[in-house]
Design a protein around this motif. Structure first.
Motif, short mmCIF file in Angstrom:
data_model
loop_
_atom_site.label_atom_id
_atom_site.label_comp_id
_atom_site.label_asym_id
_atom_site.label_seq_id
_atom_site.Cartn_x
_atom_site.Cartn_y
_atom_site.Cartn_z
N TYR A 1 0.11 -9.25 4.59
CA TYR A 1 -1.14 -9.50 5.33
C TYR A 1 -2.06 -10.41 4.50
N TYR B 1 0.85 -1.20 0.00
CA TYR B 1 0.00 0.00 0.00
C TYR B 1 0.88 1.24 0.00
N ARG C 1 -5.47 4.94 10.67
CA ARG C 1 -5.98 4.51 9.35
C ARG C 1 -7.32 5.17 9.04
N SER D 1 4.67 -6.13 2.76
CA SER D 1 3.90 -5.30 3.69
C SER D 1 2.41 -5.66 3.67
N HIS E 1 11.63 1.03 3.79
CA HIS E 1 10.53 0.06 3.71
C HIS E 1 10.47 -0.67 2.37
#
Ligand code: MLT
Length: 264
Positions: free
Chosen positions: A96, A27, A130, A92, A241
């Motif tokens: 999930y 994302y 979020r 990332s 990241h």
């Protein structure tokens, strides 16, 4: 190419021949974050890199979704492409989705590559952030995601040495559909905790992190690796990241070595 599954159209890159390697993006990105991996591994593998629903060029939906929905899409995609077993790399948010896949269809997965990701669920504060980010997306569009995320995704070295890459990653974010990003934020906010399943993972596993990742710091990456039996743990120097994009050669060498040793 476009693949019709679960009443919507996914945009999917499908290149090369050999054992299947599925790349799940993070994302607020799409499959383009894997460009260097697609180009490298297509010579030895069948590389599948979808845009998750509502992201990149994939169609979104009008109703709210959860992480399991992304995994259901991937299972339907594998069925549609005639792929029985696959090595899955999840970056990332893609990680999930990978955990959801492991819960739903463990027999389809031959090895896993966990990239700058984590197994626990969000804290209350994380969920609050979020919801706030979702509101910004609805009010200001994808540029709010770019503004919030770009500096966190890339290391100081990358920002200094590769300004073109910074622009490129920024435009990948800017081009996203805001509502698709809102759905992703909400799905991540309420994703289940996957830590209890880690000890039972039996397939070959590598966990990769970035030396300067502030979103998912090395200590968390190390802890994730030590919770999975026989998992390999590797950090890529001078990255934050977005390791596969920042240091594609180092990343590809690690992954290639892992796949070779696992005979995949
Ligand atoms: C990602 O890179 O996919 C996101 O940073 C993951 C997250 O927000 O938890």
């Amino acid at each position: 190419m476009q693949v019709r599954i679960n009443r919507l159209t996914l945009d999917v890159t499908d290149k090369g021949q050999g054992p299947a390697l599925l790349l799940l993006h993070g994302y607020p990105l799409d499959h383009r974050m894997w460009e260097a991996q697609i180009e490298f591994f297509r010579h030895t593998h069948r590389v599948i890199a979808p845009d998750l629903r509502g992201m990149g060029q994939s169609e979104g939906c009008s109703t709210n979704i959860n992480i399991d929905q992304y995994a259901d899409d991937i299972i339907a995609l594998l069925d549609e492409l005639g792929i029985n077993r696959v090595t899955v790399a999840g970056f990332s948010m893609g990680g999930y989705v990978l955990f959801a896949l492991l819960r739903k269809a463990p027999s389809r997965i031959s090895a896993i590559v966990l990239v700058n990701t984590r197994a626990d669920s969000d804290t209350l504060e994380g969920q609050r952030n979020r919801l706030e980010a979702s509101q910004h997306l609805l009010e200001h569009g994808a540029s709010s995601a770019r503004q919030a995320m770009l500096s966190k995704l890339l290391s100081d070295t990358t920002v200094h040495d590769q300004p073109q890459l910074v622009d490129q990653v920024g435009s990948w974010m800017q081009e996203q559909t805001p509502i698709g990003l809102v759905h992703a934020q909400l799905a991540m906010a309420f994703r289940p905790d996957s830590t209890s399943m880690l000890a039972s993972i039996k397939v070959p596993t590598i966990v990769i992190g970035g030396e300067h990742d502030k979103i998912i710091p090395p200590a968390l990456i190390k802890q994730l690796a030590s919770s999975i039996p026989n998992a390999k743990y590797r950090l890529i120097a001078e990255t934050a990241h977005l390791t596969p994009v920042e240091k594609p050669d180092a990343f590809n060498n690690l992954l290639s070595d892992f796949l070779g040793k696992a005979h995949i």
